[in-house]
Design an enzyme around this catalytic site. Structure first.
Site, PDB file in Angstrom:
ATOM      1  N   HIS A  21       0.830  -1.212   0.000  1.00  0.00           N
ATOM      2  CA  HIS A  21       0.000   0.000   0.000  1.00  0.00           C
ATOM      3  C   HIS A  21       0.863   1.261   0.000  1.00  0.00           C
ATOM      4  CE1 HIS A  21      -4.113   1.082  -0.098  1.00  0.00           C
ATOM      5  NE2 HIS A  21      -4.348   1.300   1.175  1.00  0.00           N
ATOM      6  N   ASN A  69      -6.870   6.751   3.812  1.00  0.00           N
ATOM      7  CA  ASN A  69      -8.246   7.147   3.513  1.00  0.00           C
ATOM      8  C   ASN A  69      -8.553   8.610   3.814  1.00  0.00           C
ATOM      9  OD1 ASN A  69      -8.153   6.841   6.271  1.00  0.00           O
ATOM     10  ND2 ASN A  69     -10.064   5.719   6.439  1.00  0.00           N
ATOM     11  N   ASP A  94      -0.646   2.596  -5.342  1.00  0.00           N
ATOM     12  CA  ASP A  94      -0.669   1.159  -5.585  1.00  0.00           C
ATOM     13  C   ASP A  94      -1.932   0.809  -6.363  1.00  0.00           C
ATOM     14  OD1 ASP A  94      -1.992   1.963  -3.066  1.00  0.00           O
ATOM     15  OD2 ASP A  94      -2.490  -0.155  -2.857  1.00  0.00           O
ATOM     16  N   ASN A 115      -9.177   3.936  -1.427  1.00  0.00           N
ATOM     17  CA  ASN A 115      -9.647   4.947  -0.480  1.00  0.00           C
ATOM     18  C   ASN A 115      -8.858   6.251  -0.520  1.00  0.00           C
ATOM     19  OD1 ASN A 115     -11.822   3.451   0.460  1.00  0.00           O
ATOM     20  ND2 ASN A 115     -10.548   2.348   1.927  1.00  0.00           N
TER      21      ASN A 115
END
Length: 191
Positions: A21, A69, A94, A115
């Protein structure tokens, strides 16, 4: 049109440092290292930022220090204050829908359930920013996605990650010069 803000997406904290991530963070960190610039914490924008010079214009590198997020909490206030339109922002993130080692450059579009992108779109009020999508592959099962993206790359994947990042740096000059079509053509016709 020139890119004025490059945002690498990731999660802050050492426990996330080498996770899939965080490949957006890795990208801007490698670039900063290559150009010998350092990140400084900008509490006003909840981000680590570094300045690079490209010809006559400055480009800011940003690593939001909110969680993924909430990435828009860094991007939108900075873009609004410096009057940077979405078309002059490049977000590095990513991408589950691309295999590891495959990278794509595009402008606008959906957020694919990402997100970080979702929050940036919402807070900018536009999806018209550029994205450099760095493929990380998919675990094959939707229920395994969260664990997958929050885990580190496996040792045998690291050479592929390195090659993948290097490949994107080959189009950096085109991106910084505003030659996005040429950058896409070069990146998308590899392999």
């Amino acid at each position: 049109m020139t890119i004025k803000l490059i945002v690498g997406l990731g999660n802050p904290g050492s426990e996330y440092a080498k996770t899939r991530h965080n490949i957006g963070f890795m990208w801007v960190e490698v670039l900063a290292h290559m150009l010998n610039v350092s990140f400084k914490t900008e509490t006003k924008y909840k981000a680590k930022m570094a300045k690079i010079q490209h010809g006559q214009h400055e480009v800011m590198l940003m690593m939001p220090q909110t969680f993924m997020n909430k990435s828009g909490e860094s991007v939108a206030p900075y873009a609004n204050f410096f009057k940077i339109p979405p078309e002059e922002i490049l977000v590095i993130h990513d991408e589950l829908d691309l295999p590891l080692g495959t990278n794509k450059l595009k402008q606008a579009g959906g957020n694919g359930g990402h997100n970080g992108l979702k929050d940036i779109q919402a807070r900018l009020g536009s999806a018209n920013f550029w994205r450099l999508r760095l493929g990380i592959g998919h675990p094959g099962d939707r229920d395994k996605v969260i664990a997958y993206v929050l885990n580190a790359f496996r040792k045998e994947e690291l050479p592929e990650v390195e090659i993948s990042l290097r490949e994107t740096f080959e189009i950096l000059e085109l991106i910084l010069s505003g030659q996005m079509q040429a950058a896409m053509m070069k990146l998308h016709t590899k392999k």
